[in-house]
Design an enzyme around this catalytic site. Sequence first.
Site, short mmCIF file in Angstrom:
data_model
loop_
_atom_site.label_atom_id
_atom_site.label_comp_id
_atom_site.label_asym_id
_atom_site.label_seq_id
_atom_site.Cartn_x
_atom_site.Cartn_y
_atom_site.Cartn_z
N TRP A 35 13.69 -7.79 4.06
CA TRP A 35 13.37 -6.50 4.02
C TRP A 35 14.01 -5.75 2.86
CZ3 TRP A 35 9.03 -6.17 6.86
CH2 TRP A 35 8.62 -7.01 7.66
N ASP A 60 17.75 1.46 5.01
CA ASP A 60 16.78 1.28 5.96
C ASP A 60 17.37 0.96 7.38
OD1 ASP A 60 14.99 -0.08 7.51
OD2 ASP A 60 14.31 -1.61 5.91
N LYS A 65 11.83 -0.70 17.19
CA LYS A 65 13.00 -1.41 17.95
C LYS A 65 13.95 -0.58 18.96
CE LYS A 65 12.31 -4.59 14.49
NZ LYS A 65 11.47 -4.38 13.32
#
Length: 333
Positions: A77, A144, A168
């Site tokens: 990511w 992030d 999440k």
Amino acid sequence: EAIKDFEGTGIGLMEISHRSKEYDKVVADAVALFKELLHIPDGYSVIFLGGGASLQFCMVPFNLLEKKAAYLNTGTWANKAQKEAKLFGEVIEVASSKDANYTFIPKGYTIPHDADYFHITTNNTIFGTEIHADYDSPVPMIADMSSDIFSRPIDVKKYGLIYGGAQKNLAPAGVTFVIVKDELLGKVTRPIPTMLDYRTHIKENSMFNTPPVLPIYTALQTLKWLKSIGGVPEMYKRNKAKATLLYNEIDRNKLFKGTTAVEDRSLMNICFVLNDQYKDLEDEFYKFATAKGMVGIKGHRSVGGFRASCYNALPISAVEALVAAMQEFEKAH
Ligand code: PLP
């Protein structure tokens, strides 16, 4: 209940206007709980957007990158975030653990003082590493936090902007949160399309267009629950207890081993593989664990083995069950 009859209005959450006073309160309450639970100081805004964390890979540089940005490459990511930034300016990769298949968090690098910002990915969902500290950065730090927000206390004032997909630790997929220090905005010279400009959504309280109403409502319920159990410090305690239990078993059990540097082990995504001499048992353990109700523990293809994602909602009993299965499997072999 809210889907059937929202706040006694006689119509459901998915029917009512997002501009109604009842829905307005959902967004306001969710923002207030974000600020309360994370101790977000004055001068920061909290907004809810669509597009996932992946859209933030481009919105961050669109809004903040004038000349040069620094990125720490700690996984898939982080790499994707960096790739988007290159469309907007010069990108300095301060350090990378790519050559070691992202098994550790690089340390001891220098962040250029003339960068517009420094970007990190605090939890590397695929590789199971996590940055456990709030770094000091000479330039605004962008994080992030898709897969570890609300899992541990953070010092928000050390960050210029924090973003993440909600799916999440916060809500079902469909909403992205952004916490941004207001003074960083409005400095780049390029024109920014209205929808991609953070200021649009700050000004309109996340209601410039129709927001993801159901995920935001669900986020509010999650945050109320989090507050009711004692907030982020209590969550952190629970997450540490879950992770310690599983990592201890991985280290003790003759069949298994961890995949990352011990000091960088993630509390959220716990990756492990079979020791070399037991490699052949991988499929068998997968079937064994699945039959016991442990669904979805196959590791990502870039790591292999197993990944136990221990997000906030996971009770310790689930980890205890996995540990018991690992012990039973060990005895059988
Ligand atoms: N960043 C991290 C750390 C992630 O774990 C993920 C997805 O798992 C993403 C970004 C991408 O998020 P989204 O699917 O919301 O775009």
